[in-house]
Scaffold this active site. Structure first.
Site, PDB file in Angstrom:
ATOM      1  N   LYS A   1      20.844  44.861  51.096  1.00 32.34           N
ATOM      2  CA  LYS A   1      20.754  43.876  50.006  1.00 32.34           C
ATOM      3  C   LYS A   1      21.795  44.087  48.901  1.00 32.34           C
ATOM      4  O   LYS A   1      22.264  43.135  48.285  1.00 32.34           O
ATOM      5  CB  LYS A   1      19.354  43.885  49.389  1.00 32.34           C
TER       6      LYS A   1
ATOM      7  N   GLU B   1      14.527  36.521  43.529  1.00 33.09           N
ATOM      8  CA  GLU B   1      13.230  36.588  44.190  1.00 33.09           C
ATOM      9  C   GLU B   1      13.228  37.849  45.034  1.00 33.09           C
ATOM     10  O   GLU B   1      14.288  38.352  45.409  1.00 33.09           O
ATOM     11  CB  GLU B   1      13.034  35.361  45.097  1.00 33.09           C
TER      12      GLU B   1
ATOM     13  N   SER C   1      18.990  47.870  59.100  1.00 32.54           N
ATOM     14  CA  SER C   1      19.134  47.155  57.817  1.00 32.54           C
ATOM     15  C   SER C   1      18.622  47.932  56.607  1.00 32.54           C
ATOM     16  O   SER C   1      19.110  47.733  55.491  1.00 32.54           O
ATOM     17  CB  SER C   1      18.446  45.796  57.893  1.00 32.54           C
TER      18      SER C   1
HETATM   19  C1  LIG Z   1      15.118  42.031  53.054  1.00 29.99           C
HETATM   20  C2  LIG Z   1      15.220  42.830  54.265  1.00 29.99           C
HETATM   21  C3  LIG Z   1      15.323  42.237  55.546  1.00 29.99           C
HETATM   22  C4  LIG Z   1      15.199  40.769  55.780  1.00 29.99           C
HETATM   23  O1  LIG Z   1      16.122  39.977  55.107  1.00 29.99           O
HETATM   24  P1  LIG Z   1      17.362  39.319  55.821  1.00 29.99           P
HETATM   25  O2  LIG Z   1      17.933  38.425  54.797  1.00 29.99           O
HETATM   26  O3  LIG Z   1      16.854  38.594  57.019  1.00 29.99           O
HETATM   27  O4  LIG Z   1      18.288  40.423  56.191  1.00 29.99           O
HETATM   28  C5  LIG Z   1      15.508  43.060  56.644  1.00 29.99           C
HETATM   29  N1  LIG Z   1      15.570  44.395  56.513  1.00 29.99           N
HETATM   30  C6  LIG Z   1      15.457  45.005  55.312  1.00 29.99           C
HETATM   31  C7  LIG Z   1      15.522  46.491  55.239  1.00 29.99           C
HETATM   32  C8  LIG Z   1      15.280  44.240  54.156  1.00 29.99           C
HETATM   33  O5  LIG Z   1      15.177  44.860  52.977  1.00 29.99           O
END
Ligand SMILES: *Cc1c(COP(=O)(O)O)cnc(C)c1O
Length: 395
Positions: A88, A110, A377
Site C-alpha cells: 500500500k 478509506e 502483498s
Molecule cells: C489491502 C491489501 C490487499 C488487497 O488490496 P488490493 O488493492 O487488491 O491489493 C491485499 N493484500 C494486502 C496485504 C493488503 O494490505
C-alpha cells in the site's frame, strides 16, 4: 454523470462520479498527466521508494515451499518487507506527492484491513499533512492493532457504522468527505478502483512491483517465470504485479479472489466469479449484486478482500481472458496462512494467503521444470489475533 472521458479498459472503467467531484477529478487528471512525464517527480518518487520504503523489495526463492509442494520452483516478491508491511505504501507515497504538487494540505483515505490507512497515516506524518482515515467499525475491531498504529501516527480515525460497517461503507464516506472539502483535500484512494483517473494512477504507482520482479527474475534465472500469481481485493497489488507481464505471452497470470464461506450471496467477495456489470464508487465494473441491481454485502475472512467490487482493469482482463481469476475460501486461505508460516518462516497477510492457496495447485500442475512468482502483498502480523480467534472457534 458523464461518459465522455478516457479511463476505459474495454467496456469497464470510466468516470461515473457525482457532479461535485468533476472539477477535482479533472484537476487530478491534469496534474497527474504533467507529473507522470516529469523527471523531477519521478526522481522524487523513486527517492522515497528507495530511502523510505526500502525498495527494491527482494525476490526470494522459497526453497522449502518448492520442496513441500513438489512442483514448480516458487519465488516470492516480498512486498511484506516494505515499510509498514505491505504494498500500500507504494501508492500512498506517490499520491501524497501528487497532493503536495496540487497544494493540498489535507489527505483522507478509506481502509479495510488497515494497511492502506496505516500507509496513508505514515506518509501524512512524514509529509506533515493533516490526515483522516475512514474505517468500518467492524474493521476497527478486527484490525485493532492497525487502528491503534494509525492514531499513534497522528491521524484521526473516523469509524463508519453504516451498512456492513466495512470497506464499502468506508469508501463511500471518504468520497462524501472529498466532495465537501475538495479545495483543501486530496483523497488517496487505496486500490485500483474509483472514478478515472484513480485506477490508472494506482496501477502506475504499484507497477513498480512487477517491473522489479520481472527484472530480478530475469537476472536470477536468465528467463521469465511461467506463471505469476496475486490476490485480488480492489486489485492494486495484482495489477501492479501483472502489468509488467501482460505482453509476455508465455507467462500465465492468475488472480485469487475471496470465496469466503461459500457461493451464496453475502457469503463471499468473489466479484469476478459471481459479479455482474454495474456501477460502484464512480466506476463501471463487475459488482456483486442481486437481481434488482442492489449491491449485496461482501464477506471475506480478510478485511482487505472484503469488497463487493473490483478494479475495472481486472474486469477487463478477465473478460479478455488474459488473466485467470479463481476463488479461494476462508478455510483454504487459513490453511495456507498456517502452511506458509510453518514451512517458509514467513507469516503472510490473510489476503496474501489466498494467492498462496491457488499457487500451490498451479505449482503442482505445472511440474518441476517450471517456475512461478507469487506477489507476497503483505505480512500477517495484523491477522494473528483474528487467526487465533478463528482457530479457537474450530476446536
Ligand atoms: C489491502 C491489501 C490487499 C488487497 O488490496 P488490493 O488493492 O487488491 O491489493 C491485499 N493484500 C494486502 C496485504 C493488503 O494490505
Amino acid at each position: 454523470m458523464g461518459k465522455n472521458h478516457n479511463g476505459y479498459f474495454g467496456e469497464f472503467g470510466g468516470r461515473y462520479a457525482p457532479e461535485i467531484l468533476t472539477e477535482a477529478l479533472e484537476e487530478l487528471e491534469a496534474t497527474y498527466q504533467k507529473l507522470k512525464n516529469s523527471k523531477k517527480f519521478q526522481k522524487e518518487y523513486s527517492y522515497y521508494l528507495k530511502n523510505y520504503v526500502g525498495r527494491p523489495s527482494p525476490l526470494t526463492y522459497a526453497e522449502r515451499l518448492t520442496k513441500n509442494w513438489g512442483g514448480a520452483k516458487v519465488w516470492l516478491k516480498r512486498e511484506d518487507l516494505n515499510h509498514t508491511g505491505a504494498h500500500k505504501i507504494n501508492n500512498a507515497i506517490g499520491q501524497a506527492l501528487i497532493a503536495r504538487y496540487m497544494g493540498k494540505k489535507r489527505i483522507i483515505a478509506e481502509t479495510g484491513a488497515g494497511q492502506h490507512g496505516l500507509a496513508t497515516a505514515t506518509v501524512g506524518a512524514m509529509f506533515g499533512l493533516e490526515t483522516v482515515i475512514y474505517m468500518g467499525a467492524v474493521d476497527v475491531k478486527r484490525q485493532n492493532l492497525n487502528a491503534k498504529k494509525i492514531e499513534m501516527l497522528g491521524a484521526k480515525i473516523l469509524p463508519v457504522t453504516a451498512g456492513e460497517a466495512t470497506l464499502k461503507e468506508a469508501t463511500s464516506e471518504a468520497m462524501r468527505d472529498w466532495a465537501l472539502n475538495v479545495s483543501t483535500t486530496h483523497y488517496i484512494v487505496g486500490s485500483a478502483i474509483g472514478p478515472h483517473p484513480f485506477p490508472t494512477i494506482v496501477r502506475d504507482l504499484q507497477s513498480v512491483i512487477g517491473a522489479e520482479a520481472r527484472s530480478q527474475f530475469k537476472k536470477a534465472t536468465k528467463s521469465l517465470p511461467d506463471a505469476v500469481i496475486a490476490c485480488v481485493g480492489g486489485g492494486s497489488n495484482a495489477i501492479g504485479m501483472f502489468h509488467a507481464f501482460l505482453k509476455d505471452k508465455n507467462v500465465k497470470i492468475f488472480g485469487a479472489e475471496a470465496g469466503g464461506l461459500g457461493p451464496k450471496p453475502g457469503e463471499h467477495s468473489a466479484t469476478i466469479t459471481y459479479g455482474q456489470t454495474g456501477f460502484l464508487h464512480g466506476t463501471k465494473t463487475l459488482i456483486i449484486q442481486d437481481k434488482s441491481g442492489q449491491i449485496v454485502p461482501a464477506h471475506s475472512v480478510s478485511a482487505g478482500l472484503d469488497y463487493p467490487g473490483v478494479g475495472p482493469e481486472h474486469a477487463y482482463l478477465s473478460k479478455s481472458g488474459r488473466v485467470d481469476y479463481r476463488m479461494v475460501t476462508d478455510e483454504e486461505a487459513l490453511d495456507s496462512f498456517l502452511e506458509v508460516s510453518r514451512i517458509e518462516g514467513i507469516i503472510p497477510a490473510l489476503e496474501t494467503a489466498h494467492a498462496f492457496f491457488i499457487a500451490k495447485d498451479i505449482a503442482k500442475k505445472l511440474g518441476k521444470k517450471k517456475q512461478i512468482v507469487i506477489c507476497l502483498s503483505g505480512r500477517g502480523d495484523k491477522d494473528v489475533t483474528e487467526v487465533l480467534r478463528l482457530l479457537g472457534e474450530k476446536k
